[in-house]
Design a protein around this motif. Structure first.
Motif, PDB file in Angstrom:
ATOM      1  N   LYS A  22     -42.419 -12.980  81.761  1.00 36.34           N
ATOM      2  CA  LYS A  22     -41.230 -13.573  81.129  1.00 36.34           C
ATOM      3  C   LYS A  22     -39.961 -13.155  81.881  1.00 36.34           C
ATOM      4  N   GLU A  26     -38.115 -16.165  83.676  1.00 37.64           N
ATOM      5  CA  GLU A  26     -36.909 -16.590  82.957  1.00 37.64           C
ATOM      6  C   GLU A  26     -35.684 -15.800  83.408  1.00 37.64           C
ATOM      7  N   ILE A  31     -33.614 -19.717  86.440  1.00 35.27           N
ATOM      8  CA  ILE A  31     -33.264 -20.792  85.510  1.00 35.27           C
ATOM      9  C   ILE A  31     -32.133 -21.647  86.087  1.00 35.27           C
ATOM     10  N   LEU A  60     -41.059 -22.580  80.146  1.00 37.07           N
ATOM     11  CA  LEU A  60     -39.669 -22.829  80.547  1.00 37.07           C
ATOM     12  C   LEU A  60     -39.333 -24.331  80.515  1.00 37.07           C
TER      13      LEU A  60
END
Ligand SMILES: C[S@@+](CC[C@H](N)C(=O)[O-])C[C@H]1O[C@@H](n2cnc3c(N)ncnc32)[C@H](O)[C@@H]1O
Length: 200
Positions: A22, A26, A31, A60
């Protein structure tokens, strides 16, 4: 004996592997470069459409897609850890149309010509038989559907796998044509990644 330690963090059950994934998948930089919502919109993904996200990871793209379209969003992964996490996110975000699904072997668990859009974001370099996977992706998209493959530039970049595991965009284009895609367009996403839009 393998002991899996599951704990609660940010209101979700996860384990150390998921937590590491994660934080990598992320990260703010990743992102920003992938811009999942804008990218899906640029690809023409809208309400009513069906998405197949192959190697969905933490979701995502899938989690956002499930808000854009009320139709089925198939979040496919080979990892039980990631699938459990996707189920957690599904509950947390009340995404009733998100369908986390296990991939076993080289065949995608989806009937032919099902998806309007299939995406595979930074996964193909992990796949053993890449041409067969591209053929599978072609099989699951509709006749007028599209596929979107994201991979890392074949040069030193701020993040990404070792150079030896990267797929050069020219090689990916050739492979996609060999897999039967006729229309191929390359887009630059940023310093780390590029994308290839494929049509039948
Ligand atoms: C680097 S992560 C990318 C996750 C997500 N696509 C993203 O961009 O945030 C790769 C994911 O692909 C999954 N994966 C690897 N090989 C796969 C395969 N053959 N079929 C489905 N999932 C696969 C892994 O378990 C992992 O969750």
């Amino acid at each position: 004996m393998i002991v899996r330690v599951i704990y609660r963090k940010e209101g979700l059950y996860m384990n150390i592997f998921v937590e590491k994934m994660k934080s990598k998948l992320e990260s703010e930089d990743r992102i920003n470069e992938l811009s999942p919502k804008e990218t899906l919109e640029k690809l023409g993904f809208k309400d009513g459409m069906i998405l197949c996200d192959i190697g969905a990871g933490t979701g995502l793209f899938s989690n956002i897609a499930a808000k854009i379209s009320s139709n089925s969003i198939y979040a496919l992964d080979i990892s039980d850890d990631m699938l459990e996490y996707l189920e957690e996110k599904k509950k947390e975000l009340s995404l009733s149309n998100l369908i986390p699904t296990k991939v076993v072997g080289d065949t995608l668990p989806l009937e032919s010509e099902k998806a309007d859009l299939a995406i595979m974001v930074t996964v193909l370099h992990e796949v053993n038989n890449q041409k067969e996977m591209l053929k599978e992706i072609k099989r699951v998209i509709k006749e007028d559907g599209r596929a979107f493959i994201v991979e890392f530039h074949n040069s030193e970049t701020p993040f990404g796998p070792p150079l030896s595991r990267r797929i050069d965009s020219k090689d990916l284009i050739s492979l996609s044509k060999e897999a039967g895609f006729t229309k191929v367009e390359e887009i630059n996403l940023g310093v780390n990644m590029y994308g290839i839009i494929l049509e039948k």
